[in-house]
Write an enzyme that holds these catalytic residues in place. Structure first.
Site, PDB file in Angstrom:
ATOM      1  N   ARG A  28       2.172  15.559  -4.654  1.00  0.00           N
ATOM      2  CA  ARG A  28       1.494  15.812  -3.383  1.00  0.00           C
ATOM      3  C   ARG A  28       0.108  16.435  -3.585  1.00  0.00           C
ATOM      4  O   ARG A  28      -0.670  16.502  -2.654  1.00  0.00           O
ATOM      5  CB  ARG A  28       2.335  16.772  -2.533  1.00  0.00           C
ATOM      6  N   ASN A  87       4.244  25.874   5.058  1.00  0.00           N
ATOM      7  CA  ASN A  87       3.366  24.702   5.150  1.00  0.00           C
ATOM      8  C   ASN A  87       2.837  24.646   6.571  1.00  0.00           C
ATOM      9  O   ASN A  87       3.583  24.923   7.511  1.00  0.00           O
ATOM     10  CB  ASN A  87       4.145  23.403   4.918  1.00  0.00           C
ATOM     11  N   GLY A  88       1.575  24.231   6.743  1.00  0.00           N
ATOM     12  CA  GLY A  88       1.011  24.103   8.088  1.00  0.00           C
ATOM     13  C   GLY A  88      -0.120  25.096   8.299  1.00  0.00           C
ATOM     14  O   GLY A  88      -0.656  25.665   7.335  1.00  0.00           O
ATOM     15  N   GLU A 131     -13.486  -2.737  -4.222  1.00  0.00           N
ATOM     16  CA  GLU A 131     -12.946  -1.693  -5.103  1.00  0.00           C
ATOM     17  C   GLU A 131     -11.521  -1.993  -5.554  1.00  0.00           C
ATOM     18  O   GLU A 131     -11.189  -1.817  -6.720  1.00  0.00           O
ATOM     19  CB  GLU A 131     -12.985  -0.374  -4.316  1.00  0.00           C
ATOM     20  N   TRP A 145      -1.718  23.853  -1.283  1.00  0.00           N
ATOM     21  CA  TRP A 145      -2.971  23.099  -1.217  1.00  0.00           C
ATOM     22  C   TRP A 145      -3.808  23.833  -0.184  1.00  0.00           C
ATOM     23  O   TRP A 145      -3.517  23.784   1.009  1.00  0.00           O
ATOM     24  CB  TRP A 145      -2.697  21.657  -0.823  1.00  0.00           C
ATOM     25  N   HIS A 198     -31.678 -12.960   8.109  1.00  0.00           N
ATOM     26  CA  HIS A 198     -32.868 -12.631   7.314  1.00  0.00           C
ATOM     27  C   HIS A 198     -32.610 -12.821   5.815  1.00  0.00           C
ATOM     28  O   HIS A 198     -33.337 -12.257   4.997  1.00  0.00           O
ATOM     29  CB  HIS A 198     -33.321 -11.206   7.620  1.00  0.00           C
ATOM     30  N   CYS A 229       0.853  21.087   1.137  1.00  0.00           N
ATOM     31  CA  CYS A 229       1.701  22.017   0.394  1.00  0.00           C
ATOM     32  C   CYS A 229       3.147  21.502   0.317  1.00  0.00           C
ATOM     33  O   CYS A 229       3.543  20.657   1.118  1.00  0.00           O
ATOM     34  CB  CYS A 229       1.726  23.357   1.088  1.00  0.00           C
ATOM     35  N   GLU A 244     -18.189  -0.009   4.672  1.00  0.00           N
ATOM     36  CA  GLU A 244     -16.974   0.599   4.124  1.00  0.00           C
ATOM     37  C   GLU A 244     -15.882  -0.463   3.905  1.00  0.00           C
ATOM     38  O   GLU A 244     -15.184  -0.442   2.893  1.00  0.00           O
ATOM     39  CB  GLU A 244     -16.489   1.706   5.067  1.00  0.00           C
ATOM     40  N   LYS A 288     -11.103   9.015  -9.298  1.00  0.00           N
ATOM     41  CA  LYS A 288     -11.009   9.641  -7.975  1.00  0.00           C
ATOM     42  C   LYS A 288     -12.156  10.618  -7.765  1.00  0.00           C
ATOM     43  O   LYS A 288     -12.723  10.705  -6.699  1.00  0.00           O
ATOM     44  CB  LYS A 288      -9.658  10.358  -7.847  1.00  0.00           C
ATOM     45  N   LYS A 326     -14.258  -1.005   0.222  1.00  0.00           N
ATOM     46  CA  LYS A 326     -12.816  -0.885  -0.031  1.00  0.00           C
ATOM     47  C   LYS A 326     -12.289  -2.186  -0.614  1.00  0.00           C
ATOM     48  O   LYS A 326     -11.496  -2.196  -1.539  1.00  0.00           O
ATOM     49  CB  LYS A 326     -12.125  -0.547   1.287  1.00  0.00           C
TER      50      LYS A 326
HETATM   51  O1  M6R Z   1     -15.297  12.873  -3.401  1.00  0.00           O
HETATM   52  P1  M6R Z   1     -16.432  12.134  -2.757  1.00  0.00           P
HETATM   53  O2  M6R Z   1     -16.205  11.899  -1.303  1.00  0.00           O
HETATM   54  O3  M6R Z   1     -17.751  12.803  -3.002  1.00  0.00           O
HETATM   55  O4  M6R Z   1     -16.468  10.744  -3.490  1.00  0.00           O
HETATM   56  C1  M6R Z   1     -17.529   9.856  -3.294  1.00  0.00           C
HETATM   57  C2  M6R Z   1     -17.201   8.466  -3.825  1.00  0.00           C
HETATM   58  O5  M6R Z   1     -17.037   8.504  -5.213  1.00  0.00           O
HETATM   59  C3  M6R Z   1     -15.930   7.909  -3.183  1.00  0.00           C
HETATM   60  O6  M6R Z   1     -16.012   7.933  -1.789  1.00  0.00           O
HETATM   61  C4  M6R Z   1     -15.664   6.474  -3.635  1.00  0.00           C
HETATM   62  O7  M6R Z   1     -16.661   5.655  -3.131  1.00  0.00           O
HETATM   63  C5  M6R Z   1     -14.282   6.050  -3.138  1.00  0.00           C
HETATM   64  N1  M6R Z   1     -13.357   5.949  -4.232  1.00  0.00           N
HETATM   65  C6  M6R Z   1     -14.260   4.745  -2.421  1.00  0.00           C
HETATM   66  O8  M6R Z   1     -12.978   4.446  -1.977  1.00  0.00           O
END
Ligand code: M6R
Length: 602
Positions: free
Chosen positions: A28, A100-101, A482, A74, A498, A2, A475, A597, A479
């Site tokens: 934010r 906020n909080g 991506e 938020w 393997h 927030c 992961e 996103k 990352k």
């Molecule tokens: O909002 P979600 O956690 O469901 O999103 C799932 C994926 O689209 C998301 O984690 C995506 O893999 C990320 N952008 C990776 O950094």
């Protein structure tokens, strides 16, 4: 999270200054907004949705008064709605408050006030504050003392600002949530973040823990908890507007990586009792340990799901992580006593929603583990647990992943709390308590930027790990690909031989996760030797408990901790590896090509 703005003695109409401040805080992330303008009376306007909705509600009216406060919310307690938006008022409308909080003892305070006949108009934790102030005013206190008395009753975190009818002042307090004053010429400001008022003044005063402030058009002062005056330094900030949206970081992703200690504290707040060595997730109270758990998720959240499944399997519960899209495509058998858990930070991922709907169609109970209050997943599932990471703007999920892993530890312990398995969570509780500080240590000391410099021009990047480090290896690679657009893969360390080992050459750096000194570490070191023998440069992410460093070209260190929290620290190093490589390559880090996103199509 927030945002707060306040102004005393604005040169323009008070509502215009507040709206400008709120618009500066939009970066934010928020789901509702509102303002209150004080003077002889207090006028409030607030609306769910974007600032444009609040402006429409004002319908061109300007609200003028000596003082005003505004807020972008938020949600944490209660979904986004007009009623839950701030400012909150007492029943008579004399007092308006923004916050906020999280007020942890709000339930007890609300019960107490309701028993005295006070009626509430929102589901928020914040609304107790204006009612407490009003109660003190009715008992004869002056506005400033009434505000202090109310604050004395609060437990939790707060940045608070209040206006009271008939008083040309803003009363403010901070505890575990930032507040900064802006000192202008004839006008004084208050905000959760400097960008809110930066166009109007660059002279600022940072409030410290436990301090109170009173702002009037002609004056400002700061006092400590006992009411003693505190002499504060006025500092001048030199930031540019572009920098302020990101709080001085070059990218939202880097800002969000650095917000992790705070995000984890928020996730843990009120859920971990150190004295008793107990973990409780209030919102999941009454949910018993099922025979079987299905986790459904996509992308980064799927890696969190794999980690969650490992925690449950270790405790003897059948648990499987499924990719939501595959689950929805070929629904597996779902036994009656199966709990289906959707993990999605946004709460809007179409694949996960669709998979959850299919599971619900089989009549089983569902839980949402999400970051966004009031999101579709939160509304559709039988139970919701929030990870409280705060808004994440960069497309790459960073702080939400760490918060998911911490949240899953809490989820698992809540689920198994009544099991006669005699679980001792004291060591875990203490590791969770230390985790935010250890993440900070990794952030402060990481050599990731130097390490990646060696690998410019490499062909592919591999990430390997075993057990709880396998989801982190996946992961780390996700990352990396991506945001750098370079080829990267994550492998279970034992699987290399393997097949994937055929890809390993001098041109394929391998990042290996090796912690502890047990069997997993020994076996992973064996895998490190396999790739080293093929000439691959090796970077080990290690807590130094084994001799893994001997076989590495570079080392990324992390502090030693519990085996359930160590993957979170290892992952922070990999986030930085991806970030610095992408930066060196000049990529669009916050908005990588072709990605969104929130993925709302199947
Ligand atoms: O909002 P979600 O956690 O469901 O999103 C799932 C994926 O689209 C998301 O984690 C995506 O893999 C990320 N952008 C990776 O950094």
């Amino acid at each position: 999270m927030c945002g707060i703005i306040g102004v005393a003695g604005a040169d323009d109409a008070t509502s215009a200054v507040l709206l400008e401040g709120l618009s500066n805080l939009e970066y934010r992330g928020y789901d509702s907004a509102g303002i209150a303008v004080g003077g002889d009376e207090v006028e409030v306007e607030k609306k769910e949705g974007e600032l444009s909705a609040l402006k429409r509600a004002l319908a061109g009216r300007t609200l003028d008064g000596a003082v005003g406060i505004g807020h972008t919310r938020w949600s944490t307690h209660g979904p986004p709605s007009d009623e839950n938006a701030h400012p909150h008022t007492d029943e008579s409308g004399r007092v308006a408050v923004v916050h906020n909080g999280i007020i942890e003892n709000y339930r007890a305070l609300r019960d107490e006030l309701e028993a005295k006949g006070v009626s509430f108009s929102s589901e928020t934790d914040t609304e107790v504050v204006p009612h407490l102030i009003a109660e003190a005013l009715d008992a004869g206190a002056d506005p400033e003392s009434a505000f202090r008395r109310a604050v004395e009753r609060l437990e939790g975190s707060y940045a608070l600002a209040a206006v009271v009818a008939g008083t040309d002042a803003i009363f403010a307090a901070r505890h575990d949530s930032p507040l900064v004053l802006g000192i202008g010429d004839g006008a004084h400001y208050l905000a959760s973040d400097i960008p809110a008022f930066l166009e109007r003044t660059r002279d600022v005063v940072y409030l410290d823990e436990g301090e109170f402030a009173v702002l009037t058009p002609g004056d400002w002062r700061v006092e400590d908890e006992l009411g003693e005056p505190v002499e504060k330094e006025v500092e001048t900030v030199e930031w540019t507007a572009e920098q302020t949206g990101k709080s001085g970081y070059d990218h939202f992703m880097l800002k969000e990586i650095h917000e992790q200690p705070k995000a984890l504290r928020q996730c843990l707040r009120g859920r971990v009792d150190e004295l008793e060595g107990r973990i409780t997730v209030e919102e999941l109270d009454g949910l018993d340990a099922p025979e079987e758990v299905h986790f459904l998720a996509c992308g980064t959240s799927y890696h969190a799901a794999r980690y969650g499944a490992l925690l449950l399997q270790e405790a003897g519960v059948h648990a499987t992580a499924f990719l939501s899209s595959e689950y929805a495509t070929s629904l597996p058998p779902i036994a009656r006593d199966t709990l289906v858990v959707g993990i999605t930070q946004s709460g809007e991922t179409a694949d996960t929603l669709s998979a959850l709907r299919k599971a619900r169609g089989r009549g089983v109970e569902t839980v949402a583990l999400t970051n966004v209050v009031g999101s579709t997943v939160a509304r559709e599932c039988d139970h919701v647990m929030y990870i409280r990471a705060g808004p994440e703007i960069g497309v790459a999920a960073t702080k939400t992943f760490s918060s998911q892993l911490v949240g899953l530890n809490l989820f698992v312990e809540q689920l198994l709390a009544d099991e006669p398995r005699n679980r001792d969570v004291r060591e875990l509780v203490s590791a969770l308590r230390d985790l935010p500080g250890q993440v900070q240590e990794v952030l402060d000391e990481s050599r990731a930027d130097e390490v990646v410099e060696e690998f410019m021009g490499a062909k592919s990047f591999f990430f390997i790990g075993r057990g709880v480090h396998y989801p982190v290896a996946l992961e780390g690679a996700l990352k990396f690909k991506e945001i750098t657009y370079e080829h990267a893969e994550g492998f279970a360390a034992g699987e290399l031989k393997h097949g994937p080992l055929a890809l390993v050459t001098e041109e394929t750096p391998v990042f290996a996760l090796v912690t502890g000194d047990g069997e997993n570490a020994r076996k992973t070191i064996g895998n490190v030797k396999e790739v080293e023998a093929r000439g691959a440069p090796v970077v080990v992410v290690t807590d130094g408990e084994s001799d893994a460093e001997r076989y590495a070209d570079s080392v990324l260190e992390i502090p030693a901790t519990h085996e359930r929290t160590v993957p979170i620290l290892a992952n922070v190093q990999l986030q930085l590896v991806a970030y610095y490589m992408a930066r060196r390559l000049g990529r669009a880090i916050d908005k990588p090509r072709n990605l969104a996103k929130s993925v709302t199509v199947e």
